[in-house]
Write an enzyme that holds these catalytic residues in place. Structure first.
Site, PDB file in Angstrom:
ATOM      1  N   THR A  59       4.699  -0.486  -6.191  1.00  0.00           N
ATOM      2  CA  THR A  59       4.611   0.726  -5.380  1.00  0.00           C
ATOM      3  C   THR A  59       5.903   0.953  -4.599  1.00  0.00           C
ATOM      4  O   THR A  59       6.415   2.071  -4.533  1.00  0.00           O
ATOM      5  CB  THR A  59       3.401   0.662  -4.425  1.00  0.00           C
ATOM      6  OG1 THR A  59       2.220   0.477  -5.197  1.00  0.00           O
ATOM      7  CG2 THR A  59       3.267   1.936  -3.605  1.00  0.00           C
ATOM      8  N   CYS A  60       6.458  -0.118  -4.017  1.00  0.00           N
ATOM      9  CA  CYS A  60       7.703   0.012  -3.244  1.00  0.00           C
ATOM     10  C   CYS A  60       8.845   0.481  -4.142  1.00  0.00           C
ATOM     11  O   CYS A  60       9.617   1.364  -3.764  1.00  0.00           O
ATOM     12  CB  CYS A  60       8.072  -1.315  -2.579  1.00  0.00           C
ATOM     13  SG  CYS A  60       6.901  -1.867  -1.330  1.00  0.00           S
ATOM     14  N   THR A  61       8.952  -0.107  -5.322  1.00  0.00           N
ATOM     15  CA  THR A  61      10.017   0.288  -6.243  1.00  0.00           C
ATOM     16  C   THR A  61       9.849   1.748  -6.646  1.00  0.00           C
ATOM     17  O   THR A  61      10.825   2.507  -6.670  1.00  0.00           O
ATOM     18  CB  THR A  61      10.033  -0.632  -7.481  1.00  0.00           C
ATOM     19  OG1 THR A  61      10.307  -1.974  -7.046  1.00  0.00           O
ATOM     20  CG2 THR A  61      11.102  -0.204  -8.472  1.00  0.00           C
ATOM     21  N   LEU A 112      10.968   3.953  -3.670  1.00  0.00           N
ATOM     22  CA  LEU A 112      12.415   3.966  -3.439  1.00  0.00           C
ATOM     23  C   LEU A 112      13.185   4.608  -4.594  1.00  0.00           C
ATOM     24  O   LEU A 112      14.208   5.246  -4.362  1.00  0.00           O
ATOM     25  CB  LEU A 112      12.934   2.561  -3.158  1.00  0.00           C
ATOM     26  CG  LEU A 112      12.434   1.914  -1.873  1.00  0.00           C
ATOM     27  CD1 LEU A 112      13.302   0.730  -1.479  1.00  0.00           C
ATOM     28  CD2 LEU A 112      12.319   2.887  -0.720  1.00  0.00           C
TER      29      LEU A 112
END
Length: 151
Positions: free
Chosen positions: A44-46, A49
């Protein structure tokens, strides 16, 4: 507890991916979007970003400095930035562990990582917008666009 819109944003000094200290007060004179993320390299973070990376011109056009903050060590953040081609600051809140995340009310004490919180700080250092999402829920790019439009 998160700082409230209209209040001064908590200052911090964190190392970037090369060990250079970056402070919020040192960016005064420029609006800043702070993006707290739980873990480098997580799905999710990747995804979040990479979406910011692919739309970085929206932040640049608004004259806004984008800074991502994680409790990961700077070496992990550097590897992540190099792998994904992030051209914005990634700042390590590793030690004292989670100090900046705590100041913004987004540190999860039980798991030792930051929650998904985003904050728009104006050029004078005042908080103008914030959103904190629950675990696993990405922040939509449209929310950032609305915040940038409010400047």
């Amino acid at each position: 507890m998160s700082p409230q819109v209209g209040e001064p944003a908590p200052d911090f000094t964190l190392d970037d991916t090369h060990g250079t200290p970056v402070s919020l007060s040192g960016l005064r004179g420029t609006p800043v979007v702070l993006v707290f993320v739980p873990f480098a390299f997580s799905g999710t973070c990747t995804g979040e970003l990479c979406e910011l990376r692919d739309n970085l011109e929206a932040f640049q056009a608004a004259g806004v400095h984008l800074a991502v903050i994680s409790c990961d060590p700077k070496f992990a953040l550097r590897a992540w930035a190099e792998k994904e081609g992030y051209a914005f600051d990634l700042l390590s809140d590793f030690w004292p562990h989670g100090e900046a995340a705590r100041a913004y009310g987004v540190f999860d004490e039980a798991s030792g990582h930051a929650l998904r919180g985003s904050f728009l700080v104006d050029a004078e250092g005042v908080l103008r917008w914030s959103v904190v999402n629950p675990r696993g829920q990405a922040r939509p790019l449209s929310a950032y666009r609305e915040a940038l439009a409010s400047l």
